[in-house]
Design an enzyme around this catalytic site. Structure first.
Site, PDB file in Angstrom:
ATOM      1  N   CYS A  89       0.817  -1.408  -0.018  1.00  0.00           N
ATOM      2  CA  CYS A  89       0.131  -0.235   0.052  1.00  0.00           C
ATOM      3  C   CYS A  89       0.767   1.367   0.089  1.00  0.00           C
ATOM      4  O   CYS A  89       0.335   2.340  -0.139  1.00  0.00           O
ATOM      5  CB  CYS A  89      -0.988  -0.055   1.159  1.00  0.00           C
ATOM      6  SG  CYS A  89      -2.020  -1.095   1.189  1.00  0.00           S
ATOM      7  N   GLN A 157      -5.356  -8.497   6.335  1.00  0.00           N
ATOM      8  CA  GLN A 157      -5.400  -7.238   6.728  1.00  0.00           C
ATOM      9  C   GLN A 157      -6.895  -7.252   7.616  1.00  0.00           C
ATOM     10  O   GLN A 157      -6.848  -6.442   8.435  1.00  0.00           O
ATOM     11  CB  GLN A 157      -5.659  -6.293   5.249  1.00  0.00           C
ATOM     12  CG  GLN A 157      -6.675  -6.813   4.588  1.00  0.00           C
ATOM     13  CD  GLN A 157      -6.760  -5.699   3.236  1.00  0.00           C
ATOM     14  OE1 GLN A 157      -6.389  -4.807   3.443  1.00  0.00           O
ATOM     15  NE2 GLN A 157      -7.283  -6.369   2.322  1.00  0.00           N
ATOM     16  N   ARG A 212     -19.702   9.134   0.013  1.00  0.00           N
ATOM     17  CA  ARG A 212     -21.042   8.712   0.017  1.00  0.00           C
ATOM     18  C   ARG A 212     -21.749   9.458   1.072  1.00  0.00           C
ATOM     19  O   ARG A 212     -21.349   9.834   2.176  1.00  0.00           O
ATOM     20  CB  ARG A 212     -21.036   7.174   0.377  1.00  0.00           C
ATOM     21  CG  ARG A 212     -20.675   6.218  -0.490  1.00  0.00           C
ATOM     22  CD  ARG A 212     -20.505   4.813   0.013  1.00  0.00           C
ATOM     23  NE  ARG A 212     -19.866   3.843  -1.077  1.00  0.00           N
ATOM     24  CZ  ARG A 212     -19.460   2.673  -0.916  1.00  0.00           C
ATOM     25  NH1 ARG A 212     -19.487   2.361   0.553  1.00  0.00           N
ATOM     26  NH2 ARG A 212     -19.075   1.964  -1.711  1.00  0.00           N
ATOM     27  N   SER A 237     -11.183   1.026   3.630  1.00  0.00           N
ATOM     28  CA  SER A 237     -11.272   1.684   2.685  1.00  0.00           C
ATOM     29  C   SER A 237     -11.809   1.020   1.401  1.00  0.00           C
ATOM     30  O   SER A 237     -12.107  -0.171   1.382  1.00  0.00           O
ATOM     31  CB  SER A 237      -9.479   1.742   2.287  1.00  0.00           C
ATOM     32  OG  SER A 237      -9.080   0.400   2.351  1.00  0.00           O
ATOM     33  N   HIS A 338      -9.088   3.795  -1.644  1.00  0.00           N
ATOM     34  CA  HIS A 338      -7.514   3.590  -1.503  1.00  0.00           C
ATOM     35  C   HIS A 338      -7.182   2.686  -2.883  1.00  0.00           C
ATOM     36  O   HIS A 338      -7.116   1.356  -2.776  1.00  0.00           O
ATOM     37  CB  HIS A 338      -7.273   2.452  -0.228  1.00  0.00           C
ATOM     38  CG  HIS A 338      -5.877   1.972  -0.075  1.00  0.00           C
ATOM     39  ND1 HIS A 338      -4.926   2.516  -0.410  1.00  0.00           N
ATOM     40  CD2 HIS A 338      -5.534   0.752   0.707  1.00  0.00           C
ATOM     41  CE1 HIS A 338      -3.920   1.722  -0.122  1.00  0.00           C
ATOM     42  NE2 HIS A 338      -4.172   0.658   0.769  1.00  0.00           N
ATOM     43  N   CYS A 368       0.069   2.352   6.664  1.00  0.00           N
ATOM     44  CA  CYS A 368       0.345   1.030   6.769  1.00  0.00           C
ATOM     45  C   CYS A 368       0.651   0.057   5.753  1.00  0.00           C
ATOM     46  O   CYS A 368      -0.216   0.594   4.697  1.00  0.00           O
ATOM     47  CB  CYS A 368      -0.829   0.350   7.839  1.00  0.00           C
ATOM     48  SG  CYS A 368      -2.335   0.488   7.125  1.00  0.00           S
ATOM     49  N   GLY A 370       1.462  -3.759   3.681  1.00  0.00           N
ATOM     50  CA  GLY A 370       1.553  -5.384   3.687  1.00  0.00           C
ATOM     51  C   GLY A 370       3.122  -5.460   4.259  1.00  0.00           C
ATOM     52  O   GLY A 370       3.963  -5.056   4.116  1.00  0.00           O
TER      53      GLY A 370
END
Length: 382
Positions: A89, A157, A212, A237, A338, A368, A370
């Site tokens: 990420c 995750q 949204r 996300s 994301h 953060c 992986g």
């Protein structure tokens, strides 16, 4: 040591899954931002030293070094190389670090750092599940060393987000309240035009599609994810399609091309943490970065921490004591999406423009990643 300066920062809107950007080839999505950067800043095409892109799950249209492909798809000079990197990420935030390090080393003067991800076409973890000679491959299975150290259950995750919520005593209601505010902040930012300077419209999409008009009542209707009892899609996300990029140059390049710097890279670092917890690394990474920079959070005017899950950002806020009012002030990934490899430079685009809008001096970005990792970048608005 030479300084690294940010001259420009642009991004596409975040296109929701199966939305307005979903049918655009990744190379064309990346090309759109690259072309805009080159056209806006007047540096001759041949003078760019490198293009560094972050990208995850580099298969299909994302394969074949998407940084180089995007540059060529933009119709730009064949003499300019490109390279694609994967720090999960944090890939495009790491691209910023590599670009800044190249400039600070004195070996390069003009570098673009960015990222692209088309998650409608290539969903998360596609590289593991893609058909091939080996079939599905859990990257941890078969490693005796990994199993000996961390056990046979592979880290995920969702499990990590649940563990964090439990450890920091974050209820489902608290997570949903945080997520709702992320949407409200993003919608307010769009209404006031805060993102207009950083977004390059594409295919008729002028604004981020992902925020949204939701409510706590709607969130409460969602089922839990993958065995969790606090984490739902509402506090996670959003997958989306996007590209983003920054133009990073040396002091020499500023003079040569008559450029005006908008920010300076003040600090960059990356640290690791427990890979099973996976998403906690921004906490120790922030402490490490501030110590190395000789700063405290009181020096920081704005923070962008990636909202991979609400629990990640909320745990960071609890541990650091930093004001939520100065964190992700225009919404985070829960609202804005994301797009994996593009998120790092998407966050930095927004951080830079928010510092300019608010008059702040220092901004800190972390996320953060992986494997239990986290990049931290501190920029100084000029």
């Amino acid at each position: 040591m030479p300084e690294a300066y940010i001259v420009d920062a642009l991004r596409t809107p975040t296109g929701r899954r199966k939305g307005g950007l979903s049918q655009i080839h990744a190379a064309d999505l990346g090309a759109h931002v690259l072309r805009a950067l080159v056209e806006r800043n007047g540096i001759p095409e041949d003078d760019y030293d490198d293009v560094i892109f972050g990208c995850v799950d580099t298969i299909g249209p994302l394969a074949g070094d998407i940084a180089r492909t995007s540059w060529l798809a933009a119709g730009l000079s064949e003499q300019v190389p490109g390279t694609t990197i994967d720090r999960q990420c944090g890939s495009s935030q790491q691209a910023v670090h590599f670009a800044a390090q190249a400039v600070m080393s004195g070996t390069q003067d003009v570098v673009i750092a960015g990222g692209v991800q088309t998650m409608t076409q290539i969903p998360i973890s596609s590289a593991m599940t893609a058909a091939g000679p080996l079939g599905f491959q859990d990257p941890f299975s078969g490693s005796e060393g990994w199993v000996r150290r961390y056990g046979a259950q592979p880290p995920t995750q969702f499990r990590a987000a649940q563990m964090i919520a439990e450890h920091w005593d974050l209820s489902r209601g608290e997570l949903e309240a945080y997520a709702l505010e992320s949407h409200q902040r993003a919608l307010r930012a769009i209404e006031h035009g805060y993102f207009e300077r950083e977004i390059v419209p594409l295919a008729g999409v002028e604004h981020d599609e992902t925020p949204r008009h939701t409510s706590l009542a709607k969130m409460a209707e969602l089922e839990y994810l993958f065995g969790c009892d606090r984490v739902t899609a509402a506090v996670s996300s959003q997958t989306c399609d996007a590209a983003s990029a920054l133009l990073i140059v040396s002091g020499t390049a500023l003079k040569r091309y008559g450029l005006t710097p908008r920010a300076r890279i003040h600090h960059l670092s990356v640290r690791g943490d427990d890979p099973v917890w996976m998403l906690t690394a921004p906490i120790p990474a922030t402490a490490h970065a501030l110590k190395r920079a000789g700063m405290t959070l009181a020096d920081i005017d704005r923070v962008e921490i990636n909202e991979a899950f609400a629990s990640v950002a909320m745990a960071w806020l609890k541990e650091t004591g930093y004001p939520h009012a100065q964190t992700n002030v225009n919404g985070g990934a829960i609202a804005l999406g994301h797009p994996l490899g593009a998120t790092g430079t998407r966050l930095m685009c927004s951080l830079l423009h928010e510092l300019e809008r608010s008059g702040g001096r220092y901004g800190l970005q972390t996320m953060c990643e992986g494997g239990g990792q986290a990049n931290v970048t501190i920029i100084e608005r000029l």
